[in-house]
Design an enzyme around this catalytic site. Structure first.
Site, mmCIF file in Angstrom:
data_model
loop_
_atom_site.group_PDB
_atom_site.id
_atom_site.type_symbol
_atom_site.label_atom_id
_atom_site.label_comp_id
_atom_site.label_asym_id
_atom_site.label_seq_id
_atom_site.Cartn_x
_atom_site.Cartn_y
_atom_site.Cartn_z
ATOM 1 N N GLU A 1 -170.060 -5.307 -28.932
ATOM 2 C CA GLU A 1 -168.951 -5.488 -29.951
ATOM 3 C C GLU A 1 -169.299 -6.674 -29.980
ATOM 4 O OE1 GLU A 1 -164.879 -5.730 -28.859
ATOM 5 O OE2 GLU A 1 -164.531 -4.415 -31.106
ATOM 6 N N TYR B 1 -166.910 -7.562 -38.956
ATOM 7 C CA TYR B 1 -166.941 -7.057 -37.563
ATOM 8 C C TYR B 1 -168.423 -6.103 -37.379
ATOM 9 C CZ TYR B 1 -165.301 -3.357 -33.445
ATOM 10 O OH TYR B 1 -165.298 -3.371 -32.338
#
Ligand code: GDP
Ligand code: MN
Length: 390
Positions: free
Chosen positions: A199, A109
């Site tokens: 993101e 992530y």
């Protein structure tokens, strides 16, 4: 403003960020053509909606033949995808992204965001990529690492080392070089394009050892869009709440929410306080709305109509502390809107400030069924009670 994954990848690609080859498709035929152009032997058919969690909801399929691209495209186009980010009503899939398949070794992530606590940009990274980062944050917060960027220095080697360490990636060699380039490019894209959130989940290392962005979500600062006509063009209004689009036409700061009490307030701070106090008395706001300082009667009427058109709204709270905004203008706007569209739910009005007596007189003369309130507390209690009864 939000954009689709395939658009985000195009934006990032222009900065040299590594993404897989892919093509958007608006129809089954286009999906097949895209797959043929990409050549395979593995493709990923990805539903394009302004929401994450598509993988778990069946919106991301890895397939190994053109026939399967075709059948997945058929299944997805026009279907409603319900993910943990869409709400129970889901989102209709109108676009697909056909991407060449990647062989995944590791998933991470990585996000870049505006950290309001430090007033800096920060990379937020975790080895727990691909899945629900909210769940990771809740269950194992120590697995999420924050790397703050000083705006005076921008990206330095120590930032890259901190990210590499957090992701357990090598501190030297080709992968380190790729990571350093990626971090620098993402940061540059973020600043230059006035993003508010970037993101990448997952960021992957492929079986061949290369770093690649497999998913991309970007939010842009809407207030900066006039500087970026190229970004503005990427807006897909079909993904946005029609009430919010209508509100933006009138320059109203309106955000649709899930509750039952419609709010019309002047001033963002007072609007927040109004939502808080509705919650305090056990109900939920249906929206955030700041009608602003210099609103006209027409603008107020438009705002009121947007609130009443929301089927979730079981009661309305008008909370005005008139300074620059005049109470009589608010009253005239409300009366005009009700004349046009009627009023089927309880309405509590709290007016205070400039021209308050005139405003109250206008409401009395209109013979509208208004529940008058003296202050914010009184108003919130009255509307929660009125909605509870209904
Ligand atoms: P999201 O669920 O909306 O966040 O959609 P993503 O684009 O992140 O895809 C969800 C998951 O699908 C990823 O975490 C991967 O595990 C998987 N996936 C996506 N693209 C590929 C690919 O090219 N190859 C493989 N093997 N899996 C993929
Ligand atoms: Mn994802």
């Amino acid at each position: 403003m939000n954009i689709h994954e395939y658009q985000a990848k195009q934006v990032l690609k222009a900065y040299g960020v590594p993404v897989a080859h892919g093509l958007p498709a608006f129809s089954v035929d286009e999906a097949v053509k895209a797959a043929e152009t990409l050549g395979g032997p593995v493709w990923v058919v990805k539903a394009q909606i302004h929401a994450g969690g598509r993988g778990k909801a069946g919106g991301v399929k890895v397939v190994k033949s053109i026939d399967d691209v075709k059948s997945e495209a058929k299944r997805l186009l026009g279907s409603t995808l319900v993910t943990h980010q869409t709400g129970p009503q889901g989102k209709v899939v109108q676009r697909l992204y056909i991407e060449e398949g990647s062989a995944i070794d590791k998933e991470f992530y990585l996000a870049l965001l505006v950290d309001r606590e430090t007033s800096r940009l920060a990379f937020v990274v975790s080895t727990e990529g691909g899945m629900d980062i909210e769940k990771v944050a809740h269950d194992t917060p120590d697995k999420i690492i924050n790397v703050s960027i000083d705006p005076a220095t921008n990206i330095c080697p120590h930032h890259v080392r901190a990210i590499a360490k957090a992701l357990k990636l090598p501190m030297s060699g080709p992968q380190q070089k790729q990571l350093a380039k990626l971090v620098t490019e993402l940061h540059r894209a973020f600043v230059e394009k006035d993003m508010s959130l970037l993101e990448i989940n997952p960021l992957i290392v492929t079986k061949a050892g290369d770093i690649l962005c497999l998913d991309a979500k970007i939010n842009f600062d809407s207030n900066a869009l006039d500087r970026h006509p190229d970004i503005k063009e990427l807006r897909d209004v079909t993904e946005e709440d029609p009430k919010e689009i209508e509100a933006s036409k009138f320059d109203l700061s309106y955000i649709a929410l899930d509750g039952t009490i419609g709010c019309m307030v002047n001033g963002a701070g007072l609007a927040m306080a109004t939502m808080d106090i509705i919650k305090l008395y056990g109900s939920e706001p249906a929206n955030f709305l700041d009608v602003g300082g210099g609103a006209s009667k027409e603008k107020v009427a438009a705002a009121f109509k947007i609130i009443t058109a929301d089927p979730k709204v079981k009661g309305i709270l008008v909370n005005i502390f008139g300074g620059i905004m005049k109470c009589d203008i608010i009253a005239e706007g409300v009366v005009a809107a009700v004349k046009e569209v009627g009023l089927k739910v309880p309405l509590v009005v709290r007016l205070e400030g400039t021209n308050v007596e005139l405003g109250k007189q206008i409401l009395r003369d209109s013979k509208l069924n208004v529940i008058a309130a003296d202050d914010l507390d009184d108003a919130a209690q009255k509307i929660v009670k009125a909605v509870g009864k209904g």
